[in-house]
Write a protein that holds these residues in place. Structure first.
Motif, PDB file in Angstrom:
ATOM      1  N   ASP A 145       0.973  -1.352  -0.290  1.00 46.40           N
ATOM      2  CA  ASP A 145       0.226   0.330  -0.043  1.00 46.40           C
ATOM      3  C   ASP A 145       0.638   1.429  -0.244  1.00 46.40           C
ATOM      4  OD1 ASP A 145      -1.640   2.120   1.030  1.00 46.40           O
ATOM      5  OD2 ASP A 145      -3.340   0.739   1.074  1.00 46.40           O
ATOM      6  N   ALA A 148      -6.480  -5.352  -1.737  1.00 51.34           N
ATOM      7  CA  ALA A 148      -7.531  -6.133  -0.960  1.00 51.34           C
ATOM      8  C   ALA A 148      -7.254  -7.605  -1.607  1.00 51.34           C
ATOM      9  CB  ALA A 148      -8.547  -5.502  -1.284  1.00 51.34           C
ATOM     10  N   LEU A 161     -12.801 -11.510   1.577  1.00 47.55           N
ATOM     11  CA  LEU A 161     -11.779 -10.841   1.716  1.00 47.55           C
ATOM     12  C   LEU A 161     -10.601 -11.723   2.466  1.00 47.55           C
ATOM     13  CD1 LEU A 161     -12.760  -7.484   2.709  1.00 47.55           C
ATOM     14  CD2 LEU A 161     -11.664  -8.066   0.589  1.00 47.55           C
ATOM     15  N   PHE A 195      -6.672  -7.050   3.429  1.00 48.35           N
ATOM     16  CA  PHE A 195      -6.664  -5.637   3.315  1.00 48.35           C
ATOM     17  C   PHE A 195      -5.425  -4.670   3.707  1.00 48.35           C
ATOM     18  CE2 PHE A 195     -10.003  -6.161   5.454  1.00 48.35           C
ATOM     19  CZ  PHE A 195     -10.250  -5.567   6.324  1.00 48.35           C
ATOM     20  N   VAL A 229     -12.828  -1.480   1.821  1.00 51.35           N
ATOM     21  CA  VAL A 229     -12.962  -2.269   1.156  1.00 51.35           C
ATOM     22  C   VAL A 229     -14.317  -3.430   1.645  1.00 51.35           C
ATOM     23  CG1 VAL A 229     -11.497  -4.044   1.181  1.00 51.35           C
ATOM     24  CG2 VAL A 229     -12.060  -3.935  -0.840  1.00 51.35           C
TER      25      VAL A 229
END
Length: 286
Positions: free
Chosen positions: A115, A123, A134, A137, A142
């Motif tokens: 990130d 994610a 998921l 993330f 998200v």
């Protein structure tokens, strides 16, 4: 006892180097015997002697054809990328396979670092029985998008989407991550990587430029219409004197034409002698 001594010797030599690399790139390192049994786990040296199923197909392929293999897969409900290379020693009859070495890296653990490097949210999603879950993330927004079904459709494959949320515009990129394709058996499930970035300023400028372009085309169209009307009126005015002159000539020609001749019957009637009196009138005179 022989395997225990080899295990202890390997741990003594490999563990210091492995610990040095952990703060930068945390990864797991496993050693396998030729029968796919775990000889040593550096991250869990007390657990050995089992045959894990998660990477079994990749391990068997590497041991069978004596070539390194890499791929994406699941391990302990985590999405990892792993590489396995066979180990050989020189024997009396040449090189002999004695096992394999595996290095695996959890993708979810490195999302925060990714990130910061990309300056974008990241994610990972993996398929479940009826939906996509998921697995990790870097930014929690998200989760809201997934619960509201705002994320791109996984069936669309590699794609992108503009998403409006709380007055901001985000560009979401979706990338399919294919799993390991074994020589035999079922391919590993495909995972999805999502990245998103706030593009509100860029989108606002794009909308403004689009409005300006539309206004420019509209003005050009109106100007063309105005010029066309002016040309039509100028053509009409320039043709009016010619029409008037033509009408004048037609009227003049019509007035100068001679009178039509009298008919033949009328001329004959004018030359006939007067009619004789009727018998009754003649008798009276006598």
């Amino acid at each position: 006892q022989a395997l225990q001594a080899i295990r202890a010797q390997l741990f003594t030599r490999l563990a210091p180097r492995w610990r040095t690399l952990q703060p930068h790139y945390p990864f797991d390192l496993n050693l396998y015997l030729n029968n796919s049994e775990v000889l040593l786990r550096l991250q869990q040296p007390e657990h050995f002697g089992d045959r894990p199923q998660a990477q079994r197909s990749m391990l068997l392929d590497a041991l069978q054809d004596a070539n390194s293999r890499t791929g994406l897969g699941l391990a302990d409900d985590d999405l990892v990328i792993r590489a396995i290379t066979p180990l050989h020693v020189d024997g009396p009859q040449g090189s002999v396979s004695v096992g394999a070495l595996e290095v695996s890296l959890s993708l979810a653990h490195g999302l925060q670092q990714l990130d910061s490097e990309l300056d974008a949210g990241v994610a990972l999603l993996t398929p479940s029985a009826s939906s996509w879950q998921l697995k990790g993330f870097s930014r929690p927004q998200v989760q809201h998008w997934q619960s509201q079904h705002l994320l791109p459709d996984p069936a669309a494959g590699d794609s992108h989407k503009l998403l409006q949320d709380q007055g901001q515009t985000y560009l979401i990129n979706q990338l399919l991550l294919p799993g390991y394709q074994p020589s035999a058996g079922t391919p590993a499930a495909t995972a999805i990587a999502l990245t998103w970035r706030d593009v509100s300023d860029l989108y606002g400028r794009y909308q403004e430029e689009k409005r300006w372009l539309l206004s420019k085309w509209l003005l050009a169209w109106l100007a063309a219409e105005g010029l066309l009307l002016l040309l039509l009126q100028a053509t009409r005015h320039s043709s009016q004197p010619r029409k008037t002159a033509a009408k004048t000539r037609l009227s003049s020609d019509a007035s100068q034409k001679p009178a039509a001749p009298i008919g033949r019957g009328a001329r004959n009637a004018s030359h006939d002698p007067p009619a004789s009196p009727t018998p009754q009138k003649a008798a009276t005179c006598t």
